[in-house]
Design a protein around this motif. Structure first.
Motif, PDB file in Angstrom:
ATOM      1  N   ALA A   1      67.953  72.377  40.529  1.00  0.00           N
ATOM      2  CA  ALA A   1      69.211  73.035  40.075  1.00  0.00           C
ATOM      3  C   ALA A   1      69.462  72.186  38.501  1.00  0.00           C
ATOM      4  O   ALA A   1      69.789  72.535  37.482  1.00  0.00           O
ATOM      5  CB  ALA A   1      70.200  72.694  41.171  1.00  0.00           C
ATOM      6  N   TYR A   2      69.171  70.748  38.803  1.00  0.00           N
ATOM      7  CA  TYR A   2      69.308  69.886  37.705  1.00  0.00           C
ATOM      8  C   TYR A   2      68.594  70.227  36.424  1.00  0.00           C
ATOM      9  O   TYR A   2      68.769  70.329  35.411  1.00  0.00           O
ATOM     10  CB  TYR A   2      69.082  68.406  38.016  1.00  0.00           C
ATOM     11  CG  TYR A   2      70.089  67.884  39.021  1.00  0.00           C
ATOM     12  CD1 TYR A   2      71.274  68.383  39.106  1.00  0.00           C
ATOM     13  CD2 TYR A   2      69.701  66.795  39.745  1.00  0.00           C
ATOM     14  CE1 TYR A   2      72.265  67.636  39.878  1.00  0.00           C
ATOM     15  CE2 TYR A   2      70.744  66.007  40.370  1.00  0.00           C
ATOM     16  CZ  TYR A   2      71.821  66.667  40.919  1.00  0.00           C
ATOM     17  OH  TYR A   2      72.819  66.104  41.443  1.00  0.00           O
TER      18      TYR A   2
ATOM     19  N   LEU B   1      77.529  70.912  32.300  1.00  0.00           N
ATOM     20  CA  LEU B   1      76.612  70.664  33.192  1.00  0.00           C
ATOM     21  C   LEU B   1      75.152  70.085  32.998  1.00  0.00           C
ATOM     22  O   LEU B   1      74.712  69.430  33.688  1.00  0.00           O
ATOM     23  CB  LEU B   1      76.664  71.993  34.339  1.00  0.00           C
ATOM     24  CG  LEU B   1      77.776  72.339  34.999  1.00  0.00           C
ATOM     25  CD1 LEU B   1      77.452  73.504  35.777  1.00  0.00           C
ATOM     26  CD2 LEU B   1      78.276  71.280  35.897  1.00  0.00           C
TER      27      LEU B   1
ATOM     28  N   THR C   1      68.200  70.821  44.857  1.00  0.00           N
ATOM     29  CA  THR C   1      68.914  69.842  44.011  1.00  0.00           C
ATOM     30  C   THR C   1      68.162  69.561  42.474  1.00  0.00           C
ATOM     31  O   THR C   1      68.913  69.801  41.705  1.00  0.00           O
ATOM     32  CB  THR C   1      69.313  68.741  44.649  1.00  0.00           C
ATOM     33  OG1 THR C   1      69.724  69.098  45.798  1.00  0.00           O
ATOM     34  CG2 THR C   1      70.338  67.949  43.589  1.00  0.00           C
TER      35      THR C   1
ATOM     36  N   HIS D   1      78.744  75.154  30.940  1.00  0.00           N
ATOM     37  CA  HIS D   1      77.198  74.866  30.916  1.00  0.00           C
ATOM     38  C   HIS D   1      76.569  73.714  30.326  1.00  0.00           C
ATOM     39  O   HIS D   1      75.876  73.159  30.583  1.00  0.00           O
ATOM     40  CB  HIS D   1      76.620  76.317  30.330  1.00  0.00           C
ATOM     41  CG  HIS D   1      76.626  77.254  31.485  1.00  0.00           C
ATOM     42  ND1 HIS D   1      76.180  77.472  32.712  1.00  0.00           N
ATOM     43  CD2 HIS D   1      77.404  78.503  30.899  1.00  0.00           C
ATOM     44  CE1 HIS D   1      76.456  78.537  33.360  1.00  0.00           C
ATOM     45  NE2 HIS D   1      77.157  79.283  32.431  1.00  0.00           N
TER      46      HIS D   1
ATOM     47  N   GLY E   1      80.962  71.891  46.507  1.00  0.00           N
ATOM     48  CA  GLY E   1      79.843  73.025  46.313  1.00  0.00           C
ATOM     49  C   GLY E   1      79.749  73.389  44.844  1.00  0.00           C
ATOM     50  O   GLY E   1      80.869  73.144  44.061  1.00  0.00           O
ATOM     51  N   ARG E   2      78.723  73.979  44.211  1.00  0.00           N
ATOM     52  CA  ARG E   2      78.801  74.575  42.950  1.00  0.00           C
ATOM     53  C   ARG E   2      79.620  75.444  42.535  1.00  0.00           C
ATOM     54  O   ARG E   2      80.169  75.608  41.326  1.00  0.00           O
ATOM     55  CB  ARG E   2      77.258  74.868  42.624  1.00  0.00           C
ATOM     56  CG  ARG E   2      76.238  73.909  42.321  1.00  0.00           C
ATOM     57  CD  ARG E   2      75.159  74.686  41.914  1.00  0.00           C
ATOM     58  NE  ARG E   2      74.982  75.205  40.582  1.00  0.00           N
ATOM     59  CZ  ARG E   2      74.752  74.273  39.473  1.00  0.00           C
ATOM     60  NH1 ARG E   2      74.337  73.277  39.580  1.00  0.00           N
ATOM     61  NH2 ARG E   2      74.746  74.829  38.439  1.00  0.00           N
TER      62      ARG E   2
ATOM     63  N   ASP F   1      69.756  73.340  35.064  1.00  0.00           N
ATOM     64  CA  ASP F   1      71.144  73.094  34.234  1.00  0.00           C
ATOM     65  C   ASP F   1      70.868  72.279  33.121  1.00  0.00           C
ATOM     66  O   ASP F   1      71.658  72.617  32.010  1.00  0.00           O
ATOM     67  CB  ASP F   1      72.035  72.125  35.037  1.00  0.00           C
ATOM     68  CG  ASP F   1      72.905  72.870  36.209  1.00  0.00           C
ATOM     69  OD1 ASP F   1      73.007  73.942  36.316  1.00  0.00           O
ATOM     70  OD2 ASP F   1      73.376  71.814  37.245  1.00  0.00           O
TER      71      ASP F   1
ATOM     72  N   LEU G   1      82.923  74.432  40.670  1.00  0.00           N
ATOM     73  CA  LEU G   1      82.834  73.633  39.291  1.00  0.00           C
ATOM     74  C   LEU G   1      83.339  74.577  38.270  1.00  0.00           C
ATOM     75  O   LEU G   1      82.721  75.434  37.587  1.00  0.00           O
ATOM     76  CB  LEU G   1      81.244  73.107  39.094  1.00  0.00           C
ATOM     77  CG  LEU G   1      80.781  72.254  39.794  1.00  0.00           C
ATOM     78  CD1 LEU G   1      79.399  72.077  39.658  1.00  0.00           C
ATOM     79  CD2 LEU G   1      81.684  70.827  39.995  1.00  0.00           C
TER      80      LEU G   1
ATOM     81  N   ARG H   1      80.293  65.472  39.894  1.00  0.00           N
ATOM     82  CA  ARG H   1      79.755  64.926  40.751  1.00  0.00           C
ATOM     83  C   ARG H   1      80.620  64.810  42.305  1.00  0.00           C
ATOM     84  O   ARG H   1      80.037  65.490  43.195  1.00  0.00           O
ATOM     85  CB  ARG H   1      79.208  63.514  40.636  1.00  0.00           C
ATOM     86  CG  ARG H   1      78.186  63.436  39.582  1.00  0.00           C
ATOM     87  CD  ARG H   1      77.539  62.054  39.673  1.00  0.00           C
ATOM     88  NE  ARG H   1      78.418  61.040  39.523  1.00  0.00           N
ATOM     89  CZ  ARG H   1      78.704  60.266  38.100  1.00  0.00           C
ATOM     90  NH1 ARG H   1      78.046  60.652  37.106  1.00  0.00           N
ATOM     91  NH2 ARG H   1      79.506  59.333  38.173  1.00  0.00           N
TER      92      ARG H   1
ATOM     93  N   GLU I   1      81.327  68.777  43.281  1.00  0.00           N
ATOM     94  CA  GLU I   1      80.003  69.466  43.614  1.00  0.00           C
ATOM     95  C   GLU I   1      79.594  68.909  45.243  1.00  0.00           C
ATOM     96  O   GLU I   1      79.530  69.691  45.977  1.00  0.00           O
ATOM     97  CB  GLU I   1      78.902  69.147  42.790  1.00  0.00           C
ATOM     98  CG  GLU I   1      77.613  69.834  43.016  1.00  0.00           C
ATOM     99  CD  GLU I   1      76.526  69.931  42.042  1.00  0.00           C
ATOM    100  OE1 GLU I   1      76.760  69.197  41.174  1.00  0.00           O
ATOM    101  OE2 GLU I   1      75.582  70.710  42.140  1.00  0.00           O
TER     102      GLU I   1
END
Lengths: 191, 191
Positions: free
Chosen positions: B109-110, B67, B106, B64, B36-37, B113, B40, B29, B32
């Motif tokens: 993206a979650y 995440l 966001t 992966h 930013g991503r 992920d 990661l 967290r 990011e």
């Protein structure tokens, strides 16, 4: 913007770029069929396709973007939906087949691949456009027969979306009956 | 079976395993938010969390899967849905908020992920269970008020599924009105 999106405008049928794409897609399909998904690495795919790994990285960015492109290619319908003579039968047959194919381990893997290596959303949009296109064919046929038809977006919301959602998020207990129930839910009331 | 699934039974609140999980999730967290991503990577996350990269690989398998776990944790509802006094208002408010949050860059993206690093499907199932749980609360309240209510699976098919499908596959043109229309579509007819 992904590297794949940048390179796409350069693909012309018959050109070097198209030949590379065909060879790389074929290499993915062959390696997966022969050795399973674990064999899908960029160096192995490049070796099978007769290109360098950097060709793959330059064009697709990474393995996930390549697998997403391959998945979308495999999800492309090969023929229009079967014509069973009325809207109810056509929608029910299409939904049942969609659930059967997309709900299989292979279909679910393609759906996930298509979504996951897709930073700009164009591959996911293409998957959805394939389904919408097949439904348009079914609805157009019914319209020409004089049947009352729902809108294509209603069919997307009521039939395609619930099946796809359950395949991805809660796959337990899916059945042909479920697909048929969804298909029937969008039929206009009998006159 | 994924390495993550194998290791999960060993997690006890307060134990070393739980402390590692908290530190690694917090590191994701923070990195990011700060960088930013693109920041990661497993080595960067391990350094921030004060663990070795091999601790992360052993527990999560790969970036992966990590995440995906972090995404599911963030998608966990923090409180029950607001109580607006009747089913129509509660469902509409919940659906509108779901679309707003999950349809943001966001949220999308979650969702992706959660699906992506989830070989056994348990994280995707958890996302769906969170939504079903919130809807159960809304339906239970309405039942206690004496209102007629649809089944939770009907709300999943008619409200959650279309919103999630469009967020993932065809996000153009989503609006609060769309969420409200879906919510109204599952209300029993007025007596």
């Amino acid at each position: 913007m992904s590297s794949r999106a940048r390179s796409k405008p350069a693909v012309r049928p018959g050109g070097r770029s198209a030949r590379v794409q065909q060879a790389v897609h074929a290499a993915v399909r062959e390696l997966e069929a022969e050795q399973g998904r674990g064999a899908l690495t960029v160096p192995a795919i490049a070796a099978r396709a007769g290109v360098t790994p950097s060709t793959i990285y330059r064009r697709w960015g990474d393995l996930h973007e390549l697998l997403s492109d391959v998945a979308v290619e495999r999800l492309r319908p090969e023929s229009p939906p079967e014509d069973h003579g009325d809207l109810r039968a056509d929608l029910s047959a299409w939904a049942t087949q969609f659930l059967d194919e997309m709900g299989s381990a292979t279909g679910r893997a393609y759906l996930r691949d298509a979504l996951l290596g897709d930073p700009d959303g164009s591959n996911a949009g293409q998957c959805s456009a394939y389904a919408a296109g097949q439904i348009e064919v079914i609805l157009d046929r019914a319209r020409r027969r004089g049947e009352a038809v729902p809108g294509v977006e209603t069919v997307m919301d009521r039939v395609v979306a619930p099946m796809t959602y359950r395949i991805l998020f809660r796959p337990d207990g899916l059945s042909p009956q479920y697909a048929d129930d969804l298909a029937r839910s969008v039929l206009p009331p009998a006159p």
